[in-house]
Design an enzyme around this catalytic site. Sequence first.
Site, PDB file in Angstrom:
ATOM      1  N   ASP A   1       0.784  -1.245   0.000  1.00  0.00           N
ATOM      2  CA  ASP A   1       0.000   0.000   0.000  1.00  0.00           C
ATOM      3  C   ASP A   1       0.816   1.295   0.000  1.00  0.00           C
ATOM      4  O   ASP A   1       0.459   2.261   0.699  1.00  0.00           O
ATOM      5  CB  ASP A   1      -0.969   0.017   1.193  1.00  0.00           C
ATOM      6  CG  ASP A   1      -1.943  -1.153   1.182  1.00  0.00           C
ATOM      7  OD1 ASP A   1      -1.916  -1.938   0.226  1.00  0.00           O
ATOM      8  OD2 ASP A   1      -2.719  -1.284   2.144  1.00  0.00           O
TER       9      ASP A   1
ATOM     10  N   GLU B   1      -4.576  -0.811  -1.374  1.00  0.00           N
ATOM     11  CA  GLU B   1      -5.877  -0.866  -0.708  1.00  0.00           C
ATOM     12  C   GLU B   1      -6.837   0.036  -1.465  1.00  0.00           C
ATOM     13  O   GLU B   1      -6.493   1.183  -1.769  1.00  0.00           O
ATOM     14  CB  GLU B   1      -5.768  -0.393   0.750  1.00  0.00           C
ATOM     15  CG  GLU B   1      -7.115  -0.441   1.475  1.00  0.00           C
ATOM     16  CD  GLU B   1      -7.033  -0.007   2.936  1.00  0.00           C
ATOM     17  OE1 GLU B   1      -5.919   0.202   3.451  1.00  0.00           O
ATOM     18  OE2 GLU B   1      -8.111   0.109   3.564  1.00  0.00           O
TER      19      GLU B   1
ATOM     20  N   LYS C   1      -6.588  -4.902  -3.026  1.00  0.00           N
ATOM     21  CA  LYS C   1      -7.199  -5.519  -1.843  1.00  0.00           C
ATOM     22  C   LYS C   1      -8.234  -4.576  -1.231  1.00  0.00           C
ATOM     23  O   LYS C   1      -7.977  -3.382  -1.062  1.00  0.00           O
ATOM     24  CB  LYS C   1      -6.109  -5.892  -0.833  1.00  0.00           C
ATOM     25  CG  LYS C   1      -5.322  -4.732  -0.240  1.00  0.00           C
ATOM     26  CD  LYS C   1      -4.151  -5.281   0.552  1.00  0.00           C
ATOM     27  CE  LYS C   1      -3.443  -4.328   1.453  1.00  0.00           C
ATOM     28  NZ  LYS C   1      -4.186  -3.481   2.355  1.00  0.00           N
TER      29      LYS C   1
ATOM     30  N   VAL D   1       3.147   0.349   4.215  1.00  0.00           N
ATOM     31  CA  VAL D   1       2.449   1.138   5.236  1.00  0.00           C
ATOM     32  C   VAL D   1       1.022   0.627   5.419  1.00  0.00           C
ATOM     33  O   VAL D   1       0.450   0.050   4.515  1.00  0.00           O
ATOM     34  CB  VAL D   1       2.430   2.627   4.826  1.00  0.00           C
ATOM     35  CG1 VAL D   1       3.844   3.176   4.750  1.00  0.00           C
ATOM     36  CG2 VAL D   1       1.690   2.860   3.507  1.00  0.00           C
TER      37      VAL D   1
ATOM     38  N   CYS E   1      -2.086  -2.180   7.955  1.00  0.00           N
ATOM     39  CA  CYS E   1      -2.063  -3.161   6.864  1.00  0.00           C
ATOM     40  C   CYS E   1      -0.863  -4.097   6.928  1.00  0.00           C
ATOM     41  O   CYS E   1      -0.955  -5.257   6.529  1.00  0.00           O
ATOM     42  CB  CYS E   1      -2.145  -2.447   5.521  1.00  0.00           C
ATOM     43  SG  CYS E   1      -3.774  -1.709   5.277  1.00  0.00           S
TER      44      CYS E   1
HETATM   45  N1  TIU Z   1      -2.612   0.396   4.269  1.00  0.00           N
HETATM   46  C1  TIU Z   1      -3.076   0.734   5.473  1.00  0.00           C
HETATM   47  O1  TIU Z   1      -2.392   0.606   6.483  1.00  0.00           O
HETATM   48  N2  TIU Z   1      -4.335   1.306   5.509  1.00  0.00           N
HETATM   49  C2  TIU Z   1      -4.745   2.181   6.496  1.00  0.00           C
HETATM   50  O2  TIU Z   1      -5.868   2.667   6.486  1.00  0.00           O
HETATM   51  N3  TIU Z   1      -3.809   2.514   7.430  1.00  0.00           N
HETATM   52  C3  TIU Z   1      -3.921   3.425   8.428  1.00  0.00           C
HETATM   53  O3  TIU Z   1      -3.026   3.482   9.271  1.00  0.00           O
HETATM   54  N4  TIU Z   1      -4.964   4.245   8.445  1.00  0.00           N
END
Ligand code: TIU
Length: 229
Positions: free
Chosen positions: A24, A72, A129, A157, A162
């Site tokens: 992501d 995402e 995803k 991240v 995630c």
């Molecule tokens: N990729 C992921 O971690 N999605 C999130 O929404 N992360 C947050 O920390 N908000």
Amino acid sequence: MTEIPATPAPFPFDPATTALLVIDMQRDFLLPGGFGESLGNDVSLLRAVIDPLAGLIAAARASGVPVIHTREGHLPDLSDCPPAKLRRGDPTQRIGDPGAFGRILIRGEYGHDIVDELAPLEGEVVIDKPGKGAFYATELGAVLERLAITSLLVTGVTTEVCVHTTVREANDRGYECLVVADCVGSYFPEFQRVGLAMIAAQGGIFGWVADSADVVGALTTTTASPVTA
Ligand code: TIU
């Protein structure tokens, strides 16, 4: 087979059965004005991941270790977004709403795609995803099986969302996970520290943690397949 210096113990590393998972690294999480910021976060903390991760991706590509990217996001009609997820966060900036980079976290929008610095190469797998975990409602498990992958170098991240969800999913599916500390990022410094500690605690309850310099070192001294002249 070699070993990568890691916590809580050296990580057994075979490039032939390992993939680099990049979770992501999307504009909506990393650029000001995107989804991450709409949740009230300081996105600048995530940007520190870009440089070391670019180096790790380059080393994986050079050694023949497959690089698998995830994003995402949701279909434009939001039919794959549970109402509970849609309701979260700032009511004026929700998934599907217009943002600075198109509709927030919607597939096909500029903000949904991966940052330029880490753009996938032609032929690399990109997994779309709908959830936080990369296995939930995706083809990731089938892709890893097809490639005979049993170990994952996990990056991206955010560390506690995630990345953690994916590492937990991967553990339950039998994968060995090495989380690369300087190639995962959180909006919250304390979550970064504790998130990494949680992976390696209890003798490596969810896996191993290492620095990218040690992973790059192992990648540059091994190759996934014989190099032909
Ligand atoms: N990729 C992921 O971690 N999605 C999130 O929404 N992360 C947050 O920390 N908000």
